[in-house]
Design a protein around this motif. Structure first.
Motif, PDB file in Angstrom:
ATOM      1  N   LYS A   1      60.840 130.367 138.775  1.00 52.15           N
ATOM      2  CA  LYS A   1      61.753 130.800 137.711  1.00 52.15           C
ATOM      3  C   LYS A   1      60.982 131.378 136.528  1.00 52.15           C
ATOM      4  O   LYS A   1      61.340 132.428 135.984  1.00 52.15           O
ATOM      5  N   THR A   2      59.919 130.685 136.134  1.00 49.60           N
ATOM      6  CA  THR A   2      59.103 131.158 135.013  1.00 49.60           C
ATOM      7  C   THR A   2      58.470 132.512 135.333  1.00 49.60           C
ATOM      8  O   THR A   2      58.507 133.442 134.506  1.00 49.60           O
ATOM      9  N   ALA A   3      57.911 132.629 136.527  1.00 49.81           N
ATOM     10  CA  ALA A   3      57.266 133.885 136.926  1.00 49.81           C
ATOM     11  C   ALA A   3      58.278 135.023 136.986  1.00 49.81           C
ATOM     12  O   ALA A   3      57.976 136.155 136.585  1.00 49.81           O
TER      13      ALA A   3
ATOM     14  N   VAL B   1      61.041 135.420 135.256  1.00 49.65           N
ATOM     15  CA  VAL B   1      61.448 135.835 133.906  1.00 49.65           C
ATOM     16  C   VAL B   1      60.338 136.663 133.245  1.00 49.65           C
ATOM     17  O   VAL B   1      60.591 137.740 132.692  1.00 49.65           O
ATOM     18  N   ILE B   2      59.095 136.167 133.318  1.00 49.36           N
ATOM     19  CA  ILE B   2      57.972 136.884 132.693  1.00 49.36           C
ATOM     20  C   ILE B   2      57.770 138.246 133.343  1.00 49.36           C
ATOM     21  O   ILE B   2      57.631 139.272 132.656  1.00 49.36           O
ATOM     22  N   ALA B   3      57.760 138.268 134.682  1.00 49.19           N
ATOM     23  CA  ALA B   3      57.564 139.533 135.389  1.00 49.19           C
ATOM     24  C   ALA B   3      58.736 140.476 135.142  1.00 49.19           C
ATOM     25  O   ALA B   3      58.546 141.697 135.010  1.00 49.19           O
ATOM     26  N   GLY B   4      59.949 139.933 135.073  1.00 54.07           N
ATOM     27  CA  GLY B   4      61.119 140.774 134.834  1.00 54.07           C
ATOM     28  C   GLY B   4      61.059 141.470 133.492  1.00 54.07           C
ATOM     29  O   GLY B   4      61.366 142.666 133.373  1.00 54.07           O
ATOM     30  N   ILE B   5      60.650 140.733 132.469  1.00 57.28           N
ATOM     31  CA  ILE B   5      60.525 141.336 131.127  1.00 57.28           C
ATOM     32  C   ILE B   5      59.457 142.431 131.130  1.00 57.28           C
ATOM     33  O   ILE B   5      59.660 143.526 130.606  1.00 57.28           O
ATOM     34  N   GLN B   6      58.308 142.130 131.728  1.00 52.20           N
ATOM     35  CA  GLN B   6      57.229 143.115 131.801  1.00 52.20           C
ATOM     36  C   GLN B   6      57.675 144.361 132.565  1.00 52.20           C
ATOM     37  O   GLN B   6      57.400 145.497 132.163  1.00 52.20           O
ATOM     38  N   GLY B   7      58.374 144.141 133.684  1.00 53.74           N
ATOM     39  CA  GLY B   7      58.836 145.269 134.480  1.00 53.74           C
ATOM     40  C   GLY B   7      59.820 146.151 133.732  1.00 53.74           C
ATOM     41  O   GLY B   7      59.747 147.383 133.798  1.00 53.74           O
ATOM     42  N   LEU B   8      60.747 145.535 132.998  1.00 53.87           N
ATOM     43  CA  LEU B   8      61.731 146.298 132.224  1.00 53.87           C
ATOM     44  C   LEU B   8      61.058 147.126 131.132  1.00 53.87           C
ATOM     45  O   LEU B   8      61.428 148.283 130.889  1.00 53.87           O
ATOM     46  N   VAL B   9      60.069 146.531 130.464  1.00 55.23           N
ATOM     47  CA  VAL B   9      59.340 147.259 129.418  1.00 55.23           C
ATOM     48  C   VAL B   9      58.632 148.472 130.014  1.00 55.23           C
ATOM     49  O   VAL B   9      58.678 149.580 129.453  1.00 55.23           O
ATOM     50  N   LEU B  10      57.992 148.286 131.172  1.00 54.89           N
ATOM     51  CA  LEU B  10      57.293 149.396 131.816  1.00 54.89           C
ATOM     52  C   LEU B  10      58.280 150.431 132.346  1.00 54.89           C
ATOM     53  O   LEU B  10      58.022 151.644 132.270  1.00 54.89           O
ATOM     54  N   GLN B  11      59.418 149.982 132.846  1.00 56.04           N
ATOM     55  CA  GLN B  11      60.418 150.898 133.393  1.00 56.04           C
ATOM     56  C   GLN B  11      60.998 151.818 132.318  1.00 56.04           C
ATOM     57  O   GLN B  11      61.165 153.021 132.551  1.00 56.04           O
ATOM     58  N   PHE B  12      61.295 151.270 131.147  1.00 55.41           N
ATOM     59  CA  PHE B  12      61.976 152.052 130.119  1.00 55.41           C
ATOM     60  C   PHE B  12      61.041 152.594 129.023  1.00 55.41           C
ATOM     61  O   PHE B  12      61.457 153.425 128.226  1.00 55.41           O
ATOM     62  N   ALA B  13      59.821 152.113 128.976  1.00 56.99           N
ATOM     63  CA  ALA B  13      58.829 152.658 128.033  1.00 56.99           C
ATOM     64  C   ALA B  13      57.503 152.804 128.760  1.00 56.99           C
ATOM     65  O   ALA B  13      56.505 152.169 128.400  1.00 56.99           O
ATOM     66  N   PRO B  14      57.477 153.655 129.794  1.00 59.34           N
ATOM     67  CA  PRO B  14      56.288 153.730 130.657  1.00 59.34           C
ATOM     68  C   PRO B  14      55.030 154.211 129.937  1.00 59.34           C
ATOM     69  O   PRO B  14      53.938 153.706 130.199  1.00 59.34           O
TER      70      PRO B  14
ATOM     71  N   ALA C   1      61.114 140.564 140.674  1.00 59.28           N
ATOM     72  CA  ALA C   1      61.525 139.523 139.733  1.00 59.28           C
ATOM     73  C   ALA C   1      63.003 139.193 139.895  1.00 59.28           C
ATOM     74  O   ALA C   1      63.401 138.017 139.853  1.00 59.28           O
ATOM     75  N   ALA C   2      63.831 140.222 140.086  1.00 60.53           N
ATOM     76  CA  ALA C   2      65.270 140.000 140.265  1.00 60.53           C
ATOM     77  C   ALA C   2      65.550 139.239 141.547  1.00 60.53           C
ATOM     78  O   ALA C   2      66.425 138.352 141.588  1.00 60.53           O
ATOM     79  N   THR C   3      64.807 139.559 142.597  1.00 59.19           N
ATOM     80  CA  THR C   3      64.963 138.835 143.865  1.00 59.19           C
ATOM     81  C   THR C   3      64.610 137.362 143.688  1.00 59.19           C
ATOM     82  O   THR C   3      65.353 136.470 144.116  1.00 59.19           O
ATOM     83  N   ALA C   4      63.470 137.103 143.050  1.00 57.93           N
ATOM     84  CA  ALA C   4      63.029 135.723 142.826  1.00 57.93           C
ATOM     85  C   ALA C   4      64.032 134.966 141.957  1.00 57.93           C
ATOM     86  O   ALA C   4      64.382 133.818 142.240  1.00 57.93           O
ATOM     87  N   ALA C   5      64.507 135.613 140.884  1.00 51.18           N
ATOM     88  CA  ALA C   5      65.447 134.956 139.980  1.00 51.18           C
ATOM     89  C   ALA C   5      66.762 134.655 140.689  1.00 51.18           C
ATOM     90  O   ALA C   5      67.327 133.564 140.546  1.00 51.18           O
ATOM     91  N   TYR C   6      67.247 135.608 141.453  1.00 48.71           N
ATOM     92  CA  TYR C   6      68.514 135.409 142.174  1.00 48.71           C
ATOM     93  C   TYR C   6      68.411 134.231 143.142  1.00 48.71           C
ATOM     94  O   TYR C   6      69.314 133.379 143.204  1.00 48.71           O
ATOM     95  N   LEU C   7      67.321 134.176 143.892  1.00 48.91           N
ATOM     96  CA  LEU C   7      67.165 133.123 144.888  1.00 48.91           C
ATOM     97  C   LEU C   7      66.947 131.750 144.264  1.00 48.91           C
ATOM     98  O   LEU C   7      67.208 130.724 144.905  1.00 48.91           O
ATOM     99  N   CYS C   8      66.470 131.716 143.021  1.00 49.15           N
ATOM    100  CA  CYS C   8      66.190 130.438 142.358  1.00 49.15           C
ATOM    101  C   CYS C   8      67.323 129.976 141.434  1.00 49.15           C
ATOM    102  O   CYS C   8      67.593 128.786 141.335  1.00 49.15           O
ATOM    103  N   PHE C   9      67.950 130.908 140.751  1.00 50.73           N
ATOM    104  CA  PHE C   9      68.946 130.546 139.748  1.00 50.73           C
ATOM    105  C   PHE C   9      70.366 130.460 140.311  1.00 50.73           C
ATOM    106  O   PHE C   9      71.218 129.761 139.757  1.00 50.73           O
ATOM    107  N   VAL C  10      70.649 131.187 141.386  1.00 55.76           N
ATOM    108  CA  VAL C  10      72.008 131.263 141.918  1.00 55.76           C
ATOM    109  C   VAL C  10      72.197 130.235 143.035  1.00 55.76           C
ATOM    110  O   VAL C  10      71.410 130.198 143.990  1.00 55.76           O
ATOM    111  N   ASP C  11      73.211 129.411 142.901  1.00 53.46           N
ATOM    112  CA  ASP C  11      73.515 128.438 143.948  1.00 53.46           C
ATOM    113  C   ASP C  11      73.992 129.159 145.204  1.00 53.46           C
ATOM    114  O   ASP C  11      74.740 130.140 145.132  1.00 53.46           O
ATOM    115  N   ASN C  12      73.578 128.639 146.358  1.00 57.70           N
ATOM    116  CA  ASN C  12      73.971 129.202 147.655  1.00 57.70           C
ATOM    117  C   ASN C  12      73.610 130.689 147.768  1.00 57.70           C
ATOM    118  O   ASN C  12      74.354 131.472 148.371  1.00 57.70           O
TER     119      ASN C  12
END
Length: 304
Positions: free
Chosen positions: A69-71, A73-86, A120-131
């Motif tokens: 979960k921690t990884a 969130v951190i990777a997701g933020i970094q990825g979004l920053v790079l995606q929109f401010a490359p 990051a979205a895949t990891a977050a979905y599999l960890c944060f979402v029940d079932n």
């Protein structure tokens, strides 16, 4: 050549539909993370904390779900920053400012960021979402890639970089067909084939980044920054694809599958540090060592 991808996917759907109605065509069982519920009472009676962590696929005192979960969130933020401010993000990592501002390198950096976001979205979905299911996670990343490709096509980003948007249009079609496939009863078969297909696409970018950029987008003459960003895209695509390959073929649960995906990121950063590529590009080691340690923690707690 680009439309061979469309032909492949139409063949996939035709094969899957035929399997649906054939006498011997049995659908694969739905792929879902298998984590048996454990009550607090049962934990107290039967096993120590370390034993439970081992059963869940972890090792040592770290809880694998918290690490992932921690990884994510951190990777997701970094990825979004790079995606929109490359450009600004690339410069902040030590890359040459003039080189980072080249349209082709900015384009590659934005897609590199998207690849980080999808893992990051895949990891977050599999960890944060029940079932949570593999199909649900794959549907999510398809939507993310579709958004980025639409943004590219509408903004004519690839054309501004000197390439062609044919590859973008091709992948948009593939993503639409894939989304349709995710709603059908043969979706498990489609998911398996997609996992393999995108793994091969990731390997193409890793092993021949210049050739891949020319093949998909008709982009010419990648410099060292562009090649590095393209390789990052490849490792990112491979990382997300390994998650679905692990869940579909190896029957991994969500946590272990995410850990296998982290192996791709781990290899990327080990190679960048050991080979001296990061030093050559002017990227300081400390940030890369942080990402290396983060993915090492995910791998250690989920796979061992």
């Amino acid at each position: 050549m680009l439309w061979t991808h469309c032909i492949l996917f139409l063949s996939i759907l035709s094969f899957s539909a035929a399997a649906r109605f054939g006498s011997s065509g049995q659908l694969f069982a739905a792929v879902t993370p298998r984590r048996a519920p454990v009550t607090a009472t049962a934990l107290a009676k039967s096993r120590s904390t370390d034993d439970i962590l081992k059963l869940r696929g972890g090792a040592g005192p770290l809880d694998p779900s918290i690490v992932v979960k921690t990884a994510s969130v951190i990777a997701g933020i970094q990825g979004l920053v790079l995606q929109f401010a490359p450009v600004d993000t690339s410069i902040s990592y030590g890359l040459d400012e003039e080189g980072s501002r080249k349209p082709m390198n900015a384009l590659a950096a934005a897609y590199y960021g998207t690849a980080i976001v999808t893992w990051a979205a895949t990891a977050a979905y599999l960890c944060f979402v029940d079932n949570a299911t593999a199909k649900g996670a794959f549907t999510l990343i398809l939507c993310i890639w579709m958004y980025e490709n639409l943004r590219n096509m509408l903004g004519k980003t690839t054309e501004k970089a000197g390439g062609s948007s044919d590859g973008v249009k091709t992948f948009l079609l593939i993503e639409l067909l894939s989304l349709y496939g995710m709603t059908q009863t043969y979706s498990d078969t489609v998911l398996k084939i997609l996992g393999v297909f995108f793994s091969l696409s990731g390997l193409h970018y890793i092993l021949d980044s210049a050739g891949a950029s020319k093949f998909y987008n008709k982009l010419e003459a990648c410099d060292d920054i562009g090649k590095s960003q393209m390789q990052g895209i490849g490792f990112g695509i491979l990382a997300q694809s390994l998650v679905f390959v692990a869940m579909s073929f190896l029957d991994y649960d969500g946590l272990r599958a995410v850990g296998l995906g982290s192996v791709s990121w781990f290899i990327l950063h080990v190679y960048g540090i050991v080979s001296g590529k990061y030093d050559k590009l002017g990227i300081p080691r400390n940030p890369m060592l942080f990402w290396l340690a983060l993915h090492a923690a995910v791998i250690y707690t989920t796979l061992f």
